[in-house]
Design a protein around this motif. Structure first.
Motif, short mmCIF file in Angstrom:
data_model
loop_
_atom_site.label_atom_id
_atom_site.label_comp_id
_atom_site.label_asym_id
_atom_site.label_seq_id
_atom_site.Cartn_x
_atom_site.Cartn_y
_atom_site.Cartn_z
N THR A 83 3.38 -41.41 -15.01
CA THR A 83 3.98 -41.69 -16.31
C THR A 83 5.18 -40.77 -16.52
O THR A 83 5.23 -39.66 -16.00
N PHE A 84 6.14 -41.26 -17.29
CA PHE A 84 7.32 -40.45 -17.61
C PHE A 84 7.89 -40.89 -18.94
O PHE A 84 7.52 -41.94 -19.47
N ASN A 85 8.76 -40.08 -19.50
CA ASN A 85 9.39 -40.34 -20.80
C ASN A 85 10.88 -40.57 -20.62
O ASN A 85 11.50 -40.01 -19.71
N ALA A 86 11.44 -41.35 -21.52
CA ALA A 86 12.87 -41.62 -21.52
C ALA A 86 13.37 -41.61 -22.96
O ALA A 86 12.64 -41.96 -23.88
N ASN A 87 14.60 -41.18 -23.16
CA ASN A 87 15.22 -41.11 -24.48
C ASN A 87 16.51 -41.91 -24.48
O ASN A 87 17.19 -42.00 -23.46
N GLY A 88 16.84 -42.45 -25.66
CA GLY A 88 18.08 -43.21 -25.76
C GLY A 88 18.31 -43.73 -27.16
O GLY A 88 17.95 -43.08 -28.15
N GLY A 89 18.89 -44.91 -27.24
CA GLY A 89 19.22 -45.49 -28.53
C GLY A 89 18.93 -46.97 -28.58
O GLY A 89 18.70 -47.61 -27.55
N VAL A 90 18.93 -47.50 -29.79
CA VAL A 90 18.65 -48.91 -30.01
C VAL A 90 19.46 -49.38 -31.21
O VAL A 90 19.72 -48.60 -32.14
N ALA A 91 19.89 -50.64 -31.17
CA ALA A 91 20.61 -51.24 -32.29
C ALA A 91 20.18 -52.69 -32.42
O ALA A 91 19.88 -53.34 -31.42
N SER A 92 20.13 -53.17 -33.66
CA SER A 92 19.75 -54.56 -33.88
C SER A 92 20.47 -55.12 -35.10
O SER A 92 20.90 -54.39 -35.98
N VAL A 93 20.55 -56.44 -35.10
CA VAL A 93 21.09 -57.18 -36.24
C VAL A 93 20.02 -58.19 -36.63
O VAL A 93 19.55 -58.96 -35.79
N ALA A 94 19.63 -58.18 -37.91
CA ALA A 94 18.65 -59.14 -38.43
C ALA A 94 19.36 -60.07 -39.40
O ALA A 94 20.00 -59.62 -40.35
N LEU A 95 19.26 -61.36 -39.13
CA LEU A 95 19.79 -62.37 -40.04
C LEU A 95 18.64 -62.84 -40.90
O LEU A 95 17.69 -63.45 -40.40
N ASN A 96 18.70 -62.54 -42.20
CA ASN A 96 17.61 -62.83 -43.13
C ASN A 96 17.75 -64.26 -43.65
O ASN A 96 18.70 -64.58 -44.35
N PHE A 97 16.76 -65.09 -43.33
CA PHE A 97 16.75 -66.48 -43.76
C PHE A 97 16.05 -66.66 -45.10
O PHE A 97 16.04 -67.75 -45.64
N GLY A 98 15.46 -65.62 -45.61
CA GLY A 98 14.74 -65.63 -46.89
C GLY A 98 14.29 -64.21 -47.20
O GLY A 98 14.74 -63.25 -46.56
N SER A 99 13.41 -64.07 -48.14
CA SER A 99 12.97 -62.72 -48.52
C SER A 99 11.97 -62.14 -47.53
O SER A 99 11.69 -60.95 -47.57
#
Length: 183
Positions: free
Chosen positions: A46-62
């Motif tokens: 087992t090992f660990n990794a570090n980094g980043g994440v980005a996302s875009v959510a298109l909201n179709f309702g509440s």
């Protein structure tokens, strides 16, 4: 007179929070830090990794959204050896949010796509594109109407990694946190 001023101030504050709860954004953009704990299951430990994440959510309702996400992590040690291993994920899928306009907004999502890897632990660097999936849950704190903090996003990140003879399932834990901007 002082009691009236305090009462009017409280009414004003409560009306601000009530108006924030009525607001539903059309687009949520998230960017932040990502930690991945990997359990390869092959000859690697087992090992660990570090980094980043980005996302875009298109909201179709509440409560229902479509999410597109990209992320990348880097590991510098695998099996005690110095490496320069990277993995980038590109996934999309549905997201269900509860209490989208309230101060705390829990959500669940299931993303599917692929992972691009560069193992970085051999003389010959081989890049791979294989299947990835990430079912997970999270919690956003909506500080203002347009700005939030993703307190936690916890995913089971499933990946298929090729070996010399077949493919091996890797079971990964991913934790992400960061900033959410709403439009």
């Amino acid at each position: 007179m002082r009691k009236l001023a305090v009462l009017l101030g409280l009414v004003f504050l409560f009306s601000l929070s009530a108006s924030a709860q009525d607001y539903n954004s059309k687009i949520d953009i998230f960017a932040g830090y990502s930690f991945v704990h990997t359990e390869p299951g092959a000859q690697l430990s087992t090992f660990n990794a570090n980094g980043g994440v980005a996302s875009v959510a298109l909201n179709f309702g509440s409560w229902f959204s479509g999410v597109i996400e990209g992320g990348g992590v880097h590991a510098s040690k695998i099996n005690g050896a110095d490496v320069d291993a990277t993995a980038e994920t590109f996934m999309a899928g549905p997201k269900i949010s509860l209490f989208h306009g309230s101060a705390l907004s829990p959500f669940g999502q299931v993303l599917f796509g692929f992972v691009h890897t560069n193992p970085g632990y051999s003389q010959q660097t081989i890049n791979h594109n294989t299947f990835a999936a990430a079912p997970g849950v999270g919690l956003d704190w909506n500080a203002t109407r347009h700005l939030g903090i993703r307190l936690a996003q916890v995913d089971y990140l499933f990946t298929r990694m090729p070996t010399s003879t077949n493919q091996v399932n890797w079971n990964n834990f991913r934790y992400s946190t960061g900033i959410v901007i709403r439009f």
